[in-house]
Design an enzyme around this catalytic site. Structure first.
Site, mmCIF file in Angstrom:
data_model
loop_
_atom_site.group_PDB
_atom_site.id
_atom_site.type_symbol
_atom_site.label_atom_id
_atom_site.label_comp_id
_atom_site.label_asym_id
_atom_site.label_seq_id
_atom_site.Cartn_x
_atom_site.Cartn_y
_atom_site.Cartn_z
ATOM 1 C CB SER A 252 43.422 31.445 35.626
ATOM 2 O OG SER A 252 44.783 31.718 35.777
ATOM 3 C CG HIS B 264 43.787 36.254 37.811
ATOM 4 N ND1 HIS B 264 43.700 36.419 36.449
ATOM 5 C CD2 HIS B 264 44.091 34.931 37.993
ATOM 6 C CE1 HIS B 264 43.942 35.280 35.830
ATOM 7 N NE2 HIS B 264 44.162 34.351 36.745
ATOM 8 C CG ASP C 144 43.344 39.614 35.348
ATOM 9 O OD1 ASP C 144 44.180 38.767 35.704
ATOM 10 O OD2 ASP C 144 42.170 39.339 35.044
#
Length: 300
Positions: free
Chosen positions: A107, A271, A244
């Site tokens: 991320s 995610h 996601d």
């Protein structure tokens, strides 16, 4: 399983680290340095990756980024810029003697990893970009689209509190959870290590750099390295979840823009496939790392 913890100096502060496994590994396997998401979030939610040390003998190195977790928490708003966190990666590598290695960025950590790798550091053998972002504007647009699929009454609560600056209100927090339970983590209940990260999140760092998931108002709002992805010349694994927040629209530019990149989608995950499908995630990850190590000699 050997676990070593300590701190390394970074500028005038201290960055905390944890090494799981032996460093160097007895069989020569290269360490994996993990750069977690955030900004302002400690590493705990990625602890499932520790099992690589026991399962495969691969050392895994975690650290808490400056400003959160067990690292120093300076009250210096000027620190919360991309260069701070890219420089911190270099400092951790140098102090821990991580010569040849792999890096995994998840991320926000993928943003840091991309910036770091684009500096062309020596010794990097493989790069993993998990739930990655190549450009903040594209990510914001997709997160906003996902938010607009929530029930109208939930959207109204979110929008009203953001407009009024009352995002600490319990109603706002509850409304945003409807978003995160769909596109952050689909486990129910959420695992303890994810809750530890969220409980210890440094909100002021996040707000300074990002803002809200779907409303990027911080200093990263124009961040975009999409045009530079072609500069990467090493083995790269890209991962994302079927549900996601880093949607295919967000991830595809990385998979297409990095020569030879592999893209694996985890069908039961949002995610956090490292927590939602931990065994399969580690299998895919270790397979890639092994192949990267046995590929052509590192050119950087």
């Amino acid at each position: 399983m050997a676990v070593t913890e300590g701190t390394v100096p970074f500028r005038e502060y201290r960055t905390w680290y944890r090494i799981v496994g032996e460093l160097p590994a007895p069989d020569g396997k290269l360490p994996l340095l993990v750069i977690n998401g955030g900004p302002g979030c400690p590493h705990d939610y990625l602890e499932d990756l520790s099992a690589l040390a026991g399962e495969n003998g691969r050392p895994v190195v975690f650290y808490d980024q400056l400003g959160c977790g067990r690292s120093d928490h300076p009250d210096e708003p000027g620190l919360w810029v991309m260069d701070t966190f890219v420089d911190e990666v270099a400092a951790v590598r140098e102090e821990l003697g991580l010569g040849r290695l792999h890096i995994l960025g998840h991320s926000w950590g993928s943003q840091v990893a991309l910036e770091y790798v684009l500096r062309r550091p020596a010794g990097l053998v493989g790069l993993v970009l998990a739930g990655p972002i190549a450009g903040a504007p594209a990510y914001e647009a997709e997160a906003r689209r996902l938010k607009e699929s929530l029930p109208p009454e939930v959207q109204e609560v979110i929008d009203r509190h953001e407009a009024d600056g009352t995002t600490g209100d319990d109603a706002y927090v509850e409304a945003t959870m409807a978003f995160h339970k769909r596109w952050l983590c689909r486990l129910d209940p959420w695992p303890d290590h994810l809750m530890r990260s969220l409980t210890n999140w440094r909100e002021d760092v996040y707000e300074t750099m990002w803002g809200a998931e779907w409303n990027v108002t911080g200093n990263l709002k124009d961040w975009d390295v999409t045009a530079r992805l072609g500069e990467l010349d090493l083995p790269v694994l890209v991962t994302s979840g079927r549900y996601d927040v880093a949607t295919p629209t967000v991830v595809r530019p990385l998979a297409d823009g990095i020569r030879g990149a592999e893209w694996v989608v985890f069908e039961q995950s949002a995610h956090l496939p490292s927590a939602e499908e931990p065994e399969r995630f580690r299998q895919v990850l270790e397979s890639f790392l092994h192949r990267a190590e046995t590929a052509a000699p590192q050119r950087w």
